[in-house]
Design a protein around this motif. Structure first.
Motif, PDB file in Angstrom:
ATOM      1  N   MET A   1       0.847  -1.181   0.000  1.00 53.61           N
ATOM      2  CA  MET A   1       0.000   0.000   0.000  1.00 53.61           C
ATOM      3  C   MET A   1       0.888   1.238   0.000  1.00 53.61           C
ATOM      4  SD  MET A   1      -3.471   0.442   2.138  1.00 53.61           S
ATOM      5  CE  MET A   1      -3.084   1.576   3.430  1.00 53.61           C
ATOM      6  N   PRO A   2       0.495   2.281  -0.733  1.00 51.89           N
ATOM      7  CA  PRO A   2       1.319   3.487  -0.780  1.00 51.89           C
ATOM      8  C   PRO A   2       1.366   4.220   0.560  1.00 51.89           C
ATOM      9  CG  PRO A   2      -0.771   3.854  -1.895  1.00 51.89           C
ATOM     10  CD  PRO A   2      -0.724   2.406  -1.518  1.00 51.89           C
ATOM     11  N   GLU A   3       2.379   5.039   0.718  1.00 52.86           N
ATOM     12  CA  GLU A   3       2.485   5.866   1.923  1.00 52.86           C
ATOM     13  C   GLU A   3       1.321   6.846   1.950  1.00 52.86           C
ATOM     14  OE1 GLU A   3       5.586   9.157   3.643  1.00 52.86           O
ATOM     15  OE2 GLU A   3       6.417   7.405   2.607  1.00 52.86           O
ATOM     16  N   LEU A   4       0.746   7.033   3.111  1.00 50.10           N
ATOM     17  CA  LEU A   4      -0.403   7.932   3.233  1.00 50.10           C
ATOM     18  C   LEU A   4       0.027   9.390   3.180  1.00 50.10           C
ATOM     19  CD1 LEU A   4      -2.611   6.314   6.006  1.00 50.10           C
ATOM     20  CD2 LEU A   4      -2.809   6.082   3.547  1.00 50.10           C
ATOM     21  N   SER A   5      -0.861  10.218   2.650  1.00 43.72           N
ATOM     22  CA  SER A   5      -0.618  11.654   2.606  1.00 43.72           C
ATOM     23  C   SER A   5      -0.681  12.230   4.015  1.00 43.72           C
ATOM     24  CB  SER A   5      -1.670  12.333   1.728  1.00 43.72           C
ATOM     25  OG  SER A   5      -2.951  12.248   2.346  1.00 43.72           O
ATOM     26  N   LYS A   6      -0.147  13.425   4.178  1.00 45.36           N
ATOM     27  CA  LYS A   6      -0.221  14.108   5.471  1.00 45.36           C
ATOM     28  C   LYS A   6      -1.676  14.329   5.883  1.00 45.36           C
ATOM     29  CE  LYS A   6       4.190  16.484   5.202  1.00 45.36           C
ATOM     30  NZ  LYS A   6       4.879  17.768   5.127  1.00 45.36           N
ATOM     31  N   ARG A   7      -2.535  14.606   4.908  1.00 43.06           N
ATOM     32  CA  ARG A   7      -3.956  14.825   5.180  1.00 43.06           C
ATOM     33  C   ARG A   7      -4.585  13.569   5.772  1.00 43.06           C
ATOM     34  NH1 ARG A   7      -8.831  13.948   2.648  1.00 43.06           N
ATOM     35  NH2 ARG A   7      -7.852  12.935   0.873  1.00 43.06           N
ATOM     36  N   LEU A   8      -4.333  12.405   5.167  1.00 41.68           N
ATOM     37  CA  LEU A   8      -4.903  11.165   5.688  1.00 41.68           C
ATOM     38  C   LEU A   8      -4.296  10.788   7.034  1.00 41.68           C
ATOM     39  CD1 LEU A   8      -5.341   8.972   2.484  1.00 41.68           C
ATOM     40  CD2 LEU A   8      -7.018  10.432   3.640  1.00 41.68           C
ATOM     41  N   GLU A   9      -3.002  11.038   7.214  1.00 39.90           N
ATOM     42  CA  GLU A   9      -2.375  10.774   8.514  1.00 39.90           C
ATOM     43  C   GLU A   9      -3.009  11.639   9.597  1.00 39.90           C
ATOM     44  OE1 GLU A   9      -0.432   8.483   9.602  1.00 39.90           O
ATOM     45  OE2 GLU A   9       0.472   7.664   7.800  1.00 39.90           O
ATOM     46  N   LYS A  10      -3.325  12.875   9.269  1.00 40.79           N
ATOM     47  CA  LYS A  10      -3.964  13.777  10.242  1.00 40.79           C
ATOM     48  C   LYS A  10      -5.356  13.254  10.612  1.00 40.79           C
ATOM     49  CE  LYS A  10      -2.889  17.229  12.041  1.00 40.79           C
ATOM     50  NZ  LYS A  10      -2.313  17.324  13.401  1.00 40.79           N
ATOM     51  N   ILE A  11      -6.097  12.783   9.624  1.00 38.20           N
ATOM     52  CA  ILE A  11      -7.422  12.224   9.892  1.00 38.20           C
ATOM     53  C   ILE A  11      -7.291  11.026  10.826  1.00 38.20           C
ATOM     54  CG2 ILE A  11      -9.332  10.949   8.815  1.00 38.20           C
ATOM     55  CD1 ILE A  11      -8.907  12.931   6.387  1.00 38.20           C
ATOM     56  N   ILE A  12      -6.360  10.136  10.539  1.00 43.73           N
ATOM     57  CA  ILE A  12      -6.131   8.959  11.375  1.00 43.73           C
ATOM     58  C   ILE A  12      -5.775   9.361  12.804  1.00 43.73           C
ATOM     59  CG2 ILE A  12      -4.471   7.070  11.740  1.00 43.73           C
ATOM     60  CD1 ILE A  12      -4.654   6.553   8.711  1.00 43.73           C
ATOM     61  N   SER A  13      -5.040  10.457  12.952  1.00 43.15           N
ATOM     62  CA  SER A  13      -4.605  10.882  14.288  1.00 43.15           C
ATOM     63  C   SER A  13      -5.771  11.270  15.198  1.00 43.15           C
ATOM     64  CB  SER A  13      -3.614  12.042  14.188  1.00 43.15           C
ATOM     65  OG  SER A  13      -4.275  13.268  13.893  1.00 43.15           O
ATOM     66  N   PHE A  14      -6.915  11.581  14.635  1.00 40.98           N
ATOM     67  CA  PHE A  14      -8.084  11.973  15.427  1.00 40.98           C
ATOM     68  C   PHE A  14      -8.918  10.779  15.898  1.00 40.98           C
ATOM     69  CE2 PHE A  14      -7.530  15.983  12.965  1.00 40.98           C
ATOM     70  CZ  PHE A  14      -7.307  16.820  14.045  1.00 40.98           C
ATOM     71  N   VAL A  15      -8.624   9.584  15.411  1.00 44.07           N
ATOM     72  CA  VAL A  15      -9.413   8.405  15.759  1.00 44.07           C
ATOM     73  C   VAL A  15      -8.907   7.826  17.078  1.00 44.07           C
ATOM     74  CG1 VAL A  15     -10.126   6.089  15.033  1.00 44.07           C
ATOM     75  CG2 VAL A  15      -9.878   7.917  13.318  1.00 44.07           C
ATOM     76  N   GLU A  16      -9.823   7.592  17.994  1.00 41.17           N
ATOM     77  CA  GLU A  16      -9.479   7.038  19.305  1.00 41.17           C
ATOM     78  C   GLU A  16      -9.326   5.526  19.225  1.00 41.17           C
ATOM     79  OE1 GLU A  16     -12.562   8.308  21.965  1.00 41.17           O
ATOM     80  OE2 GLU A  16     -12.282  10.414  21.422  1.00 41.17           O
ATOM     81  N   LYS A  17      -8.413   5.004  20.012  1.00 37.93           N
ATOM     82  CA  LYS A  17      -8.181   3.557  20.044  1.00 37.93           C
ATOM     83  C   LYS A  17      -9.471   2.837  20.432  1.00 37.93           C
ATOM     84  CE  LYS A  17      -4.872   0.089  21.377  1.00 37.93           C
ATOM     85  NZ  LYS A  17      -4.779  -0.553  20.106  1.00 37.93           N
ATOM     86  N   GLY A  18      -9.776   1.775  19.709  1.00 41.57           N
ATOM     87  CA  GLY A  18     -10.974   0.994  19.969  1.00 41.57           C
ATOM     88  C   GLY A  18     -12.214   1.472  19.238  1.00 41.57           C
TER      89      GLY A  18
END
Length: 130
Positions: A1-18
């Motif tokens: 899978m390609p490396e994620l963009s900064k935008r997608l990484e930022k979105i992922i950073s807002f998701v809480e574990k679980g």
């Protein structure tokens, strides 16, 4: 899978574990795949209104060995997402007017279980903020 963009990484950073996430407008499925792969999301749903991107998301999940951990829904917004399937909603990469329409037309039973919305419009910001 390609490396994620900064935008997608930022979105992922807002998701809480679980979190149980639903990615509406999932495109190639990179966000739900990464959230499951990284052990952040406990479950993931990839939702798209068009079969082509949803098929690509399925293919990518299969390549990542995660096709059994992600559910796929061909749906206009949240219409076909089962209630209680998600507690975190991700809608990103589309216009603010469309995001607003998706939220306004979402079934009440689906929205009743949503605790967190991660929304990232790519245009029509003023409309969306209003």
């Amino acid at each position: 899978m390609p490396e994620l963009s900064k935008r997608l990484e930022k979105i992922i950073s807002f998701v809480e574990k679980g979190a149980k996430i639903a990615d509406v407008g999932c495109d190639h499925g990179f966000v739900p795949i990464e959230l499951i792969k990284r052990g952040i999301a406990s479950s993931a749903s990839a939702v798209d209104v068009n079969e082509d991107p949803l098929s690509k998301a399925r293919e990518n999940a299969e390549k990542a060995g995660l096709s059994d951990r992600i559910d796929f829904y061909l749906s206009n917004g949240l219409e076909k997402l089962p209630p209680d399937r998600a507690d975190t909603l991700i809608i990103a990469g589309m216009g603010g007017i469309l995001i607003t329409r998706i939220l306004d037309s979402a079934p009440a039973l689906v929205m009743a279980g949503i605790r967190k919305c991660i929304l990232a419009p790519q245009s029509e910001y003023e409309y969306f903020r209003h």
